[in-house]
Design a protein around this motif. Sequence first.
Motif, mmCIF file in Angstrom:
data_model
loop_
_atom_site.group_PDB
_atom_site.id
_atom_site.type_symbol
_atom_site.label_atom_id
_atom_site.label_comp_id
_atom_site.label_asym_id
_atom_site.label_seq_id
_atom_site.Cartn_x
_atom_site.Cartn_y
_atom_site.Cartn_z
ATOM 1 N N ASP B 77 130.735 56.247 13.031
ATOM 2 C CA ASP B 77 130.520 56.635 14.420
ATOM 3 C C ASP B 77 129.119 57.140 14.675
ATOM 4 O OD1 ASP B 77 132.977 55.903 15.187
ATOM 5 O OD2 ASP B 77 133.890 57.875 14.884
ATOM 6 N N GLU B 78 128.292 57.177 13.641
ATOM 7 C CA GLU B 78 126.975 57.772 13.812
ATOM 8 C C GLU B 78 125.974 56.756 14.347
ATOM 9 O OE1 GLU B 78 125.388 60.949 11.121
ATOM 10 O OE2 GLU B 78 124.045 59.311 10.567
ATOM 11 N N ARG B 79 125.187 57.201 15.290
ATOM 12 C CA ARG B 79 124.121 56.361 15.838
ATOM 13 C C ARG B 79 122.801 57.071 15.603
ATOM 14 N NH1 ARG B 79 123.427 55.549 22.259
ATOM 15 N NH2 ARG B 79 121.567 54.260 22.301
ATOM 16 N N ARG B 80 121.825 56.324 15.096
ATOM 17 C CA ARG B 80 120.547 56.937 14.744
ATOM 18 C C ARG B 80 119.455 56.441 15.691
ATOM 19 N NH1 ARG B 80 116.560 57.029 10.776
ATOM 20 N NH2 ARG B 80 116.835 54.840 10.234
ATOM 21 N N LEU B 81 118.639 57.377 16.170
ATOM 22 C CA LEU B 81 117.544 57.025 17.077
ATOM 23 C C LEU B 81 116.256 57.660 16.579
ATOM 24 C CD1 LEU B 81 119.977 58.106 19.659
ATOM 25 C CD2 LEU B 81 118.768 56.021 20.240
ATOM 26 N N ASP B 98 135.274 64.319 17.209
ATOM 27 C CA ASP B 98 135.595 65.657 17.685
ATOM 28 C C ASP B 98 134.539 66.170 18.662
ATOM 29 O OD1 ASP B 98 137.082 67.928 17.886
ATOM 30 O OD2 ASP B 98 136.109 68.920 16.182
ATOM 31 N N GLY B 99 134.291 65.442 19.731
ATOM 32 C CA GLY B 99 133.231 65.798 20.667
ATOM 33 C C GLY B 99 131.921 65.202 20.206
ATOM 34 N N THR B 100 130.947 65.129 21.082
ATOM 35 C CA THR B 100 129.675 64.516 20.711
ATOM 36 C C THR B 100 128.719 65.584 20.212
ATOM 37 O OG1 THR B 100 129.970 62.779 22.342
ATOM 38 C CG2 THR B 100 127.733 63.155 21.568
ATOM 39 N N SER B 101 128.193 65.365 19.003
ATOM 40 C CA SER B 101 127.206 66.302 18.473
ATOM 41 C C SER B 101 125.966 65.533 18.068
ATOM 42 C CB SER B 101 127.781 67.073 17.283
ATOM 43 O OG SER B 101 128.116 66.179 16.250
ATOM 44 N N LEU B 102 124.874 66.263 17.972
ATOM 45 C CA LEU B 102 123.582 65.634 17.701
ATOM 46 C C LEU B 102 122.845 66.483 16.682
ATOM 47 C CD1 LEU B 102 121.211 64.375 20.521
ATOM 48 C CD2 LEU B 102 120.321 65.737 18.641
ATOM 49 N N VAL B 103 122.390 65.841 15.616
ATOM 50 C CA VAL B 103 121.510 66.538 14.672
ATOM 51 C C VAL B 103 120.199 65.772 14.641
ATOM 52 C CG1 VAL B 103 123.389 67.447 13.242
ATOM 53 C CG2 VAL B 103 122.354 65.246 12.674
ATOM 54 N N HIS B 137 128.716 69.775 21.320
ATOM 55 C CA HIS B 137 129.245 69.589 22.682
ATOM 56 C C HIS B 137 128.202 69.006 23.629
ATOM 57 C CE1 HIS B 137 132.457 71.898 21.006
ATOM 58 N NE2 HIS B 137 131.692 72.964 20.860
ATOM 59 N N VAL B 138 127.614 67.936 23.207
ATOM 60 C CA VAL B 138 126.601 67.272 24.032
ATOM 61 C C VAL B 138 127.313 66.437 25.091
ATOM 62 C CG1 VAL B 138 124.695 65.618 24.013
ATOM 63 C CG2 VAL B 138 125.004 67.180 22.081
ATOM 64 N N PRO B 139 126.922 66.573 26.366
ATOM 65 C CA PRO B 139 127.577 65.752 27.383
ATOM 66 C C PRO B 139 127.228 64.269 27.197
ATOM 67 C CG PRO B 139 125.794 67.046 28.349
ATOM 68 C CD PRO B 139 125.910 67.464 26.918
ATOM 69 N N VAL B 140 128.242 63.420 27.341
ATOM 70 C CA VAL B 140 128.015 61.982 27.208
ATOM 71 C C VAL B 140 127.315 61.469 28.468
ATOM 72 C CG1 VAL B 140 129.201 59.756 27.086
ATOM 73 C CG2 VAL B 140 129.944 61.648 25.645
ATOM 74 N N VAL B 160 117.648 58.474 26.772
ATOM 75 C CA VAL B 160 118.534 57.487 26.150
ATOM 76 C C VAL B 160 119.966 57.779 26.576
ATOM 77 C CG1 VAL B 160 117.105 56.977 24.133
ATOM 78 C CG2 VAL B 160 118.698 58.901 24.047
ATOM 79 N N LEU B 161 120.780 56.750 26.550
ATOM 80 C CA LEU B 161 122.182 56.895 26.924
ATOM 81 C C LEU B 161 123.028 57.072 25.676
ATOM 82 C CD1 LEU B 161 124.435 56.786 29.027
ATOM 83 C CD2 LEU B 161 124.389 54.289 28.847
ATOM 84 N N ILE B 162 123.741 58.205 25.604
ATOM 85 C CA ILE B 162 124.612 58.402 24.443
ATOM 86 C C ILE B 162 126.059 58.498 24.900
ATOM 87 C CG2 ILE B 162 122.825 59.542 23.112
ATOM 88 C CD1 ILE B 162 124.509 62.167 23.630
#
Lengths: 186, 162
Positions: B77-81, B98-103, B137-140, B160-162
């Motif tokens: 499920d991971e997308r890299r940018l 489990d919700g959208t997170s970003l590292v 908890h990043v909004p989609v 970018v659209l996530i």
Amino acid sequence: MGDDDLEALLRAAGSGDQRAWDALVDRFANLVWSIARSFRLSTADAADVSQTVWLRLVEHSSRIEDPNRLPGWLRTTTTHECLRAMRYRGRVEPFAELETAADPALDAELLADERHRAFSLALAALGHDCQQLLRLLCTDPPLSYADIAEVLGRPIGSLGPQRQRCLERLRRHPELRRIMGGPAGS
Amino acid sequence: MADHFVAAGSDADDQVVRALADYWRRTDPAPANVVAAAKASFTWRTIDQELVELVFDSSAESELVAFGAAASAETSDERRLVFESGALRIEMAVSSNDGTSLVGSLSPPARGEVVLRHPDGAITSESDDEGRFSFDHVPVGPICLRAMRPGGGAVQTDWVLI
């Protein structure tokens, strides 16, 4: 719509004029939307793609030196964002005219309009390739064959014959044949 | 408007195309809220920040990768940018378990404030000494990141659209 006008709008938007920006949006919002919808994105995903494209243009508008390149920039950016959204979110829908018909006022108007019903049914019976090509042929402002070839990632020479094939199949649909014979009110 | 689709030929084709254009103009125009959001985008305009442009998006590569050995890794499920401007590089990985997170990470590394902007507001985080940061908890929807250059000066990534 003159290019001078477009150049003036871009320049004014670049220096912070909201009204110039609004005029750019009014001119090209349907182009961005039509391309997104041609990829069978849901209204929610098409809305997200549209907003992403316009947000990105906010930061890029001052970098577009030739105003003639703006429609191309919007087309290319929208296409890329659609392809990414499709791969990332993985949701497309079949022919999606029913969502719009949920609006009661519009619904009544559409039901009263035999021609729209006929087009809905005839389009729904086509494959997605035809639906997409036909939608891209109908944008406002219009796309050239070269533009459409770029959106679809297909050779330009294939589009003329495909257009003819798709329109022929559309016209053969019984609902469209039924309204083909005579004038239809609007 | 009264159209006749009598003959089969290019004139008839053009008439059908015109009727189709009319059909879509009426049934599926850009919705008013979409046009309003596009106009409101202008309030996110910045004039003093360097733009860090998107140079890699794994979701744009997945078709190619799918044919290769890395297919199983890319089906996560991971997308890299990756975003770059000169020597500055901002990477992010977005996952939707489990919700959208970003590292993500800043390179060269720098400790400081990192702001995630989205159409309804912003979330603030801090990068550590190695330039790493994270958001839960990043909004989609559309997002972009703002950070400070190690030497000072604000930078912002492409939206970018996530």
